[in-house]
Write a protein that holds these residues in place. Structure first.
Motif: not given
Ligand code: FE
Ligand code: MD6
Length: 201
Positions: A119, A121, A175, A198
């Motif tokens: 996927h 992010d 990743h 994040r």
């Molecule tokens: Fe991720």
């Protein structure tokens, strides 16, 4: 260790703080228990998740997004522990991303067999901000691909205390995590914990 342009693995960076970081995870999980979220396609994710911070990552039939509240309790997510913010800033600085202040902390719990498919992010607002990702407990194989899904991913072992920092040209790299191998870790027992910090908002 360099993973790619703007992506580094800081081996053992959090090793000495692992115990207190795991205590912080346990405190968060008492207020906001790990749960298996649903993908938009209706599948149950194989890693269970919880969050801390102003924004928590959630997935359900409506899609992926950040939400200020835990959908299971209706309450705000637990506060981001200072130990996480400090670690994230120090790791980002070590990777040459200055001034990183996270507002979202996704915690993933993998039991043997659990995995995370490839996927990107991309639910965050500002892709100039890096991501800091801490591994605790059982080792896992991190799949690190390129900017398109079809790039064959590299396989990198992530161990207890390792911290990956990820930004710049790699910020949107595909990743994932290969199915977790069974084992027993003195710090966590039969699981791996990943703490991903994040800047979401
Ligand atoms: Fe991720
Ligand atoms: C994990 N990590 O390590 C899942 N995402 O369990 C991620 O999905 C991830 O480690 C973005 C940046 C670093 C990561």
């Amino acid at each position: 260790m360099i993973l790619g342009p703007g992506a580094v693995l800081l081996r053992g960076f959090a090793l000495h703080d692992a115990e207190s970081l795991l205590d912080a995870v346990a405190r968060i999980a008492r207020a906001a228990p790990f749960r298996f979220m649903q993908t938009p396609g209706g599948f149950r994710m194989s890693a269970s998740m919880t969050n801390a911070g102003a924004a928590g990552w959630v997935s359900d039939r409506r899609g992926y997004r950040y939400d200020a509240r835990d959908p299971d309790s209706g309450k705000p997510w637990p506060k981001l522990p200072a130990a996480f913010t400090t670690l994230a800033g120090a790791a980002a600085t070590a990777a040459r991303f200055e001034g990183f202040v996270p507002d979202a902390c996704l915690i993933n719990r993998y039991e043997p067999g659990a995995r995370l498919s490839l996927h990107q992010d991309k639910n965050e607002r500002d892709f100039s901000q890096p991501i800091v990702s801490l591994s605790l407990g059982l080792p896992a194989v991190f799949l690190f691909g390129g900017l398109t899904r079809t790039d064959t991913p590299r396989r990198v072992r992530l161990e207890h205390g390792d911290v990956a920092v990820w930004g710049g040209p790699s910020r949107l790299a595909f990743h994932g995590i290969a199915p977790l191998k069974d084992g027993e870790h003195p710090a966590t027992g039969r699981c791996r914990i990943n703490v991903t910090l994040r800047r979401a908002l």
